[in-house]
Design an enzyme around this catalytic site. Sequence first.
Site, PDB file in Angstrom:
ATOM      1  N   HIS A 285       0.811  -1.209   0.000  1.00 35.87           N
ATOM      2  CA  HIS A 285       0.000   0.000   0.000  1.00 35.87           C
ATOM      3  C   HIS A 285       0.849   1.265   0.000  1.00 35.87           C
ATOM      4  O   HIS A 285       0.331   2.359  -0.252  1.00 35.87           O
ATOM      5  CB  HIS A 285      -0.989  -0.003   1.177  1.00 35.87           C
ATOM      6  CG  HIS A 285      -0.355   0.175   2.532  1.00 35.87           C
ATOM      7  ND1 HIS A 285      -0.009  -0.872   3.341  1.00 35.87           N
ATOM      8  CD2 HIS A 285      -0.021   1.309   3.217  1.00 35.87           C
ATOM      9  CE1 HIS A 285       0.489  -0.416   4.473  1.00 35.87           C
ATOM     10  NE2 HIS A 285       0.498   0.907   4.419  1.00 35.87           N
ATOM     11  N   ASP A 318       0.371  -7.812   1.282  1.00 37.24           N
ATOM     12  CA  ASP A 318       0.685  -6.385   1.480  1.00 37.24           C
ATOM     13  C   ASP A 318       2.197  -6.169   1.516  1.00 37.24           C
ATOM     14  O   ASP A 318       2.711  -5.451   2.383  1.00 37.24           O
ATOM     15  CB  ASP A 318       0.028  -5.855   2.762  1.00 37.24           C
ATOM     16  CG  ASP A 318       0.034  -4.323   2.819  1.00 37.24           C
ATOM     17  OD1 ASP A 318       0.164  -3.689   1.737  1.00 37.24           O
ATOM     18  OD2 ASP A 318      -0.051  -3.762   3.937  1.00 37.24           O
ATOM     19  N   SER A 401       4.746   2.479   7.926  1.00 38.56           N
ATOM     20  CA  SER A 401       4.459   1.271   7.145  1.00 38.56           C
ATOM     21  C   SER A 401       5.658   0.874   6.284  1.00 38.56           C
ATOM     22  O   SER A 401       6.243   1.716   5.591  1.00 38.56           O
ATOM     23  CB  SER A 401       3.253   1.512   6.234  1.00 38.56           C
ATOM     24  OG  SER A 401       2.101   1.707   7.004  1.00 38.56           O
TER      25      SER A 401
END
Length: 561
Positions: A285, A318, A401
Amino acid sequence: MNDGKPNWWSRPSTPPEAARIPTPSPAEEDDFPLQAPDPAESAAPEPAAEAPAAPKVDMTKEPAASEPVPTEPMPSVPAPAVPAPAAPAPAEPVAAAEPVPTLDGRPAPAERRPLHEPDEYRTPPYGEPGPWAPAPPVQHPAAPVPAPQAAVPPQGAVPPPQGPVAPHAWGQYDPWGAGPGAVPPPAPKKSRRGLALVGALAFALLTGVIGGGVGAYVERNGGIGTVELPQAEAGSADRAPDSVAGIAAAALPGVVTLHVSGGGSAGTGTGFVLDNRGHILTNNHVVDAAAASGDITVTFSSGETASAKLIGKDTGYDLAVVQVTGVRGLKPLPLGNSDDVRVGDPVVAIGAPFDLSNTVTSGIISAKERPITAGGEKGDGSDVSYVDALQTDAPINPGNSGGPLLDGKGRVIGINSAIRAAGGSGDGDGGSGGQAGSIGLGFAIPVNQGKRVAEELINTGKATHPVIGVSLDMQFNGDGARVGDKGKDGTPSVTPDGPAAKAGLRPGDVITKVDGQRVHNGEELIVKIRAHRPGDALALTLTRDGKELTRTVTLGSAQGT
């Protein structure tokens, strides 16, 4: 004159005894002067050089009132000096009186003495002066004031008459009392000790007032003069390798910040170096906006920047891999084993939360094998990721992230991917409720899973997913994961000749456990399966028609997106 009273202290044939008492010498200091003879006993006038023979007088007859009474001239005889304790001052010598003729005309002897020596301590009759004893020694002052000297009458002079002596003048004599004209004692000197005490008290009061004023000034103004704050001496900058500072110092050169733009969107995330060829692992993402023709810029901890290209990505895990070229001195981070992690182990997270590069936070592993799903913004489920995550309380915020989660030895044990946001029920960097700060619920993809996916992406550009070959009923509200009656587009829910079909699973079976671990819904079952590699054998516990059954399934493989 004979008044019929016995005059035992005088005789008519001789001059009055008082006339023979010598005149006292000038009074010495502290002596008491004698009284002069009584005026009643009148003294004879000063005799002439040649006194004529006096007529004989019959002493047996009283003279007539008008006839004068003949008297004998009284010679001036010097009075003996009264002895004093101190040496008397020298007095002027008095000339001896010339012989006085007696009443019968014959000259008197040179010296007529009484039958008895006068008793100087006798009792005075009828108010005569009291006895005069020698005065005791007197302490003279340092500068004595001379007492007035008694005047000595000239030879033949008649002492002036004196008035009667006051009765109180003859009170009891106190030899130690202060007489008339006594010098008062010197005034006592002031004590030096008292003056010193007064001075000390005054000095203490003055210093107290000054000190209080200085203290008040210092308190109000923060001191006097230049302010110099205390500081510890410079110490060693080295830290233990297993401390947070030591771990951060060793890991920061291998952590990068990614800036991505493309498709009308932009984002910031974190990644870390996998090898010396420039491969960097991050979240899908983070780079999803640059999937087609976006731009990716990598910034190292030293501030050096480089462009990167997308090597591969997988939505289900992810994870994504990008690569930089032409960069020397890369610092790959060592990879740990996530299967060895235990709850409570210390961890360190490094990233760029809110684009703040090289941010270091620390915490512990608060849970393991926490099934989470992230993404789902597209609505068709194609962007949903299923992670059997490590839970940590190390602060993780949007921008963390893709960054590494390190163990106590500085080895990567997870990839930070999602947070649980307050007020929202979703997962991911901000959850469904939008971006929010950390509340102590962060999730990381276990490094064992990340290693396998990264290797596949680098080698083939695609990642494989383990599967059992069934379609799940995601609307089932019971406990467990239920196999659907029909698959997508009306296909069978159990793939023919697939892993589940070979193990004997049927539509409607409810799977409750995977290798003994409880599952409560379909998402958890997917997470548990994807935590393994294709080809792994799993023991499934299921319920069929009220009976509990166990089946062993060998996982197949599917191509990821």
